[in-house]
Motif scaffolding. Structure first.
Motif, PDB file in Angstrom:
ATOM      1  N   SER A 245    -122.919 -27.190  28.887  1.00 48.98           N
ATOM      2  CA  SER A 245    -122.579 -28.457  28.221  1.00 48.98           C
ATOM      3  C   SER A 245    -122.009 -28.130  26.850  1.00 48.98           C
ATOM      4  O   SER A 245    -122.444 -27.174  26.190  1.00 48.98           O
ATOM      5  CB  SER A 245    -123.820 -29.341  28.073  1.00 48.98           C
ATOM      6  N   ALA A 246    -121.037 -28.921  26.401  1.00 48.66           N
ATOM      7  CA  ALA A 246    -120.430 -28.701  25.085  1.00 48.66           C
ATOM      8  C   ALA A 246    -121.420 -29.003  23.965  1.00 48.66           C
ATOM      9  O   ALA A 246    -121.232 -28.567  22.825  1.00 48.66           O
ATOM     10  CB  ALA A 246    -119.181 -29.557  24.927  1.00 48.66           C
ATOM     11  N   THR A 247    -122.455 -29.776  24.282  1.00 49.13           N
ATOM     12  CA  THR A 247    -123.497 -30.080  23.294  1.00 49.13           C
ATOM     13  C   THR A 247    -124.839 -29.637  23.862  1.00 49.13           C
ATOM     14  O   THR A 247    -124.935 -29.170  25.003  1.00 49.13           O
ATOM     15  CB  THR A 247    -123.546 -31.587  22.983  1.00 49.13           C
ATOM     16  N   ASN A 248    -125.883 -29.836  23.086  1.00 49.78           N
ATOM     17  CA  ASN A 248    -127.221 -29.468  23.554  1.00 49.78           C
ATOM     18  C   ASN A 248    -127.839 -30.562  24.435  1.00 49.78           C
ATOM     19  O   ASN A 248    -129.015 -30.466  24.802  1.00 49.78           O
ATOM     20  CB  ASN A 248    -128.135 -29.180  22.363  1.00 49.78           C
ATOM     21  N   THR A 249    -127.055 -31.562  24.759  1.00 48.81           N
ATOM     22  CA  THR A 249    -127.518 -32.632  25.638  1.00 48.81           C
ATOM     23  C   THR A 249    -126.842 -32.485  27.002  1.00 48.81           C
ATOM     24  O   THR A 249    -125.614 -32.421  27.089  1.00 48.81           O
ATOM     25  CB  THR A 249    -127.196 -34.012  25.039  1.00 48.81           C
ATOM     26  N   PHE A 250    -127.654 -32.450  28.047  1.00 43.42           N
ATOM     27  CA  PHE A 250    -127.161 -32.296  29.412  1.00 43.42           C
ATOM     28  C   PHE A 250    -127.442 -33.592  30.174  1.00 43.42           C
ATOM     29  O   PHE A 250    -128.584 -33.869  30.545  1.00 43.42           O
ATOM     30  CB  PHE A 250    -127.854 -31.125  30.115  1.00 43.42           C
ATOM     31  N   LYS A 251    -126.410 -34.383  30.369  1.00 44.75           N
ATOM     32  CA  LYS A 251    -126.564 -35.633  31.106  1.00 44.75           C
ATOM     33  C   LYS A 251    -126.282 -35.383  32.580  1.00 44.75           C
ATOM     34  O   LYS A 251    -125.220 -34.878  32.940  1.00 44.75           O
ATOM     35  CB  LYS A 251    -125.614 -36.706  30.554  1.00 44.75           C
ATOM     36  N   ASP A 252    -127.255 -35.728  33.408  1.00 43.65           N
ATOM     37  CA  ASP A 252    -127.132 -35.588  34.868  1.00 43.65           C
ATOM     38  C   ASP A 252    -127.055 -34.148  35.336  1.00 43.65           C
ATOM     39  O   ASP A 252    -126.553 -33.868  36.435  1.00 43.65           O
ATOM     40  CB  ASP A 252    -125.922 -36.366  35.403  1.00 43.65           C
ATOM     41  N   ALA A 253    -127.545 -33.202  34.524  1.00 44.16           N
ATOM     42  CA  ALA A 253    -127.680 -31.839  35.040  1.00 44.16           C
ATOM     43  C   ALA A 253    -128.623 -31.903  36.244  1.00 44.16           C
ATOM     44  O   ALA A 253    -128.385 -31.276  37.275  1.00 44.16           O
ATOM     45  CB  ALA A 253    -128.232 -30.912  33.972  1.00 44.16           C
ATOM     46  N   VAL A 254    -129.697 -32.651  36.070  1.00 44.16           N
ATOM     47  CA  VAL A 254    -130.467 -33.142  37.208  1.00 44.16           C
ATOM     48  C   VAL A 254    -130.095 -34.611  37.297  1.00 44.16           C
ATOM     49  O   VAL A 254    -130.235 -35.351  36.317  1.00 44.16           O
ATOM     50  CB  VAL A 254    -131.987 -32.975  36.997  1.00 44.16           C
ATOM     51  N   GLN A 255    -129.577 -35.046  38.440  1.00 42.10           N
ATOM     52  CA  GLN A 255    -129.017 -36.391  38.562  1.00 42.10           C
ATOM     53  C   GLN A 255    -129.963 -37.453  38.020  1.00 42.10           C
ATOM     54  O   GLN A 255    -131.165 -37.457  38.321  1.00 42.10           O
ATOM     55  CB  GLN A 255    -128.689 -36.686  40.040  1.00 42.10           C
ATOM     56  N   ASP A 256    -129.371 -38.353  37.187  1.00 40.78           N
ATOM     57  CA  ASP A 256    -130.092 -39.495  36.613  1.00 40.78           C
ATOM     58  C   ASP A 256    -131.153 -39.078  35.598  1.00 40.78           C
ATOM     59  O   ASP A 256    -132.112 -39.808  35.352  1.00 40.78           O
ATOM     60  CB  ASP A 256    -130.747 -40.355  37.706  1.00 40.78           C
ATOM     61  N   MET A 257    -130.963 -37.914  34.979  1.00 41.50           N
ATOM     62  CA  MET A 257    -131.882 -37.488  33.923  1.00 41.50           C
ATOM     63  C   MET A 257    -131.088 -36.787  32.827  1.00 41.50           C
ATOM     64  O   MET A 257    -130.122 -36.078  33.098  1.00 41.50           O
ATOM     65  CB  MET A 257    -132.951 -36.537  34.480  1.00 41.50           C
TER      66      MET A 257
END
Length: 475
Positions: A245-257
């Motif tokens: 991820s370009a940031t330290n936040t991973f959206k939907d790396a695990v779906q819906d989390m």
């Protein structure tokens, strides 16, 4: 005729007592009847108000039960490694339950550019004698800064930090104390992610010392970005699978989390394996239990209130609307369910009604916890589905407490009767004042007449006493 201010003064008769007794005989029974009626209306209004309050409280809970989102919550329990917290997570209602091992192998960072040795002798060194324009860019973001003639290094730092269009570039000065090295301008970009290094260009050669260069290809020019200072992605592994991820936040790396990387995992020097955080996503059973407990408590409070207010001697004894509400509540709870899995009624999910009519958690069919274990999502449908119990109860309770509902109309009627009673009391007081005035006029005439007769009697007695041969009786 002289003015008589107190009845009986002229005649000597106790006419005031006669007038008072006459007025009281007419007034007191009426006032007592008014007082009894007012008390009865107020007691009934108070009883209706208490039932209304209990209905409203239950209705507030039913509205929560009618919201399917209150049954779709998930909780994420994280067992962090011994080194400390490396991730945080935010699950949504759509995520499937499960367990995941997560490691943080790289944190995202923005780039860091440092000016060359000897480029600036001190923070007071002049950046440009004639001025110019510096252009800053990182990824898709950019801004321009005007450099005024004679601007010093410290003034440039302040201008960069104060720029309204600055997308996230922070300027600092490090004074090394080494004459050969001088003062260093350090620019840090918040734009993280691979390929998002800070790029600075200018429109004049005077500002070459502030332009950025790749340390590998041009280590001696302007400001350089060392290899370790380049912008980079964050990297995590989820059950051994790498995610970037370009940031330290991973959206939907695990779906819906959403997973947020907070710190690097410690790597074992021998096995080269990274320590992991154990993430366990579960149904939010506790919040559902709390909500159903609240429902049971407020339902029973209403049932108890109805029972108390309809007792013999209470103001709502025999009240048809209260009996109807009691019956309709049981009917609503017994509503057959559709599309709720194995549940044909809410009594199948661990609820029951005792012989007193109170709702309780029951294990006759299955317990609520058993129902959660096997059919968690169907519990939400049983309450909040299109044909759920909560929808039925919302409609029923609304008929009583909404602006045009039964309770509201009842309160309006009782308050209207109290207003009418107040008018009746005022009219009665007016009639009593008129009645007393009429009596006083009548008795005033009688008082004068008797007084005149007494005067005449006294006169005649005196005349007779003066006649020759008249003998006054010794009696």
């Amino acid at each position: 005729m002289p003015l008589i201010t107190s009845a009986g003064v002229g005649s000597g008769l106790n006419l005031e007592s006669i007038i008072k007794a006459s007025v009281d005989a007419e007034n007191v029974p009426k006032l007592q009847a008014f007082a009894r009626k007012e008390e009865s209306l107020k007691v009934e209004l108070s009883a209706i108000g208490e039932v209304k309050s209990a209905i409203s409280k239950l209705n507030d809970t039913v509205e929560k039960l009618a919201d399917i989102n209150n049954f779709n919550k998930r909780v994420a329990n994280i067992k962090q490694p011994t080194s400390g917290d490396i991730i945080s997570v935010t699950p949504t209602s759509n995520i499937s339950v499960g367990t995941f091992d997560i490691a943080v192998t790289q944190l995202a960072q923005g780039s860091r550019a440092v000016s060359a040795n000897g480029a600036f002798a001190s923070s007071d060194a002049v950046v440009s004698a004639s001025g110019g324009t510096l252009s800053f860019a990182a990824g898709s973001k950019n801004f321009d800064l005007t450099v005024t003639a004679g601007m010093t290094l410290s003034q440039l730092r302040d201008a960069i930090n104060a720029s309204d269009s600055n997308f996230g570039v922070t300027a600092n000065i490090v004074n090394t104390g080494d004459a050969a090295v001088g003062s260093k301008l350090v620019l840090t970009s918040s734009e993280s992610g691979d390929g998002n290094d800070l790029v600075i260009t200018s429109d004049t050669s005077e500002l070459d010392a502030i332009e950025t260069y790749d340390a590998a290809t041009n280590p001696t020019g302007g400001m350089t970005i060392a290899t370790e200072d380049k912008a980079q992605n964050a990297k995590i592994t989820v059950d051994g699978l790498e995610v970037t991820s370009a940031t330290n936040t991973f959206k939907d790396a695990v779906q819906d989390m959403t997973i947020t990387a907070k710190a690097l995992s410690v790597q074992d020097a021998t096995t080269l394996k990274y320590e992991t955080a154990e993430l366990n996503v579960e149904y939010d059973r506790e919040s559902v239990n709390v909500l159903i407990d609240e429902f049971i408590s407020n339902y029973n409070n209403l049932i108890g209130n109805i029972g108390f207010q309809t007792r013999i001697g209470r103001p709502l004894n025999g009240d048809a609307s209260m009996r109807s509400l009691d019956d309709q509540l049981v009917t609503a709870l017994s509503k057959p369910l559709t599309d709720a899995g194995p549940f044909t009624s809410i009594f199948d999910i661990g609820l029951g009604i005792d012989k007193e009519g109170y709702l309780e958690k029951s294990t006759l069919v299955r317990s609520l916890n058993d129902a959660m274990d096997t059919n968690f999502d169907d519990i939400g449908t049983a309450f909040a589905g299109p044909n759920g119990v909560a929808k039925e109860l919302e409609s029923l309770l609304g008929n009583y407490v909404d602006s045009g509902g039964i309770i509201k109309e009842r309160e309006t009627s009782l308050n209207g009767q109290l207003d009418d009673l107040e008018d009746d009391v005022l009219n009665h007081e007016y009639r009593m004042a008129s009645f007393e005035e009429r009596l006083r006029k009548q008795y005033a005439g009688l008082d004068v007449l008797i007084a005149q007769m007494q005067q005449t009697q006294s006169y005649l007695g005196a005349q007779l006493a003066n006649l020759p041969g008249f003998t006054k009786s010794s009696n």
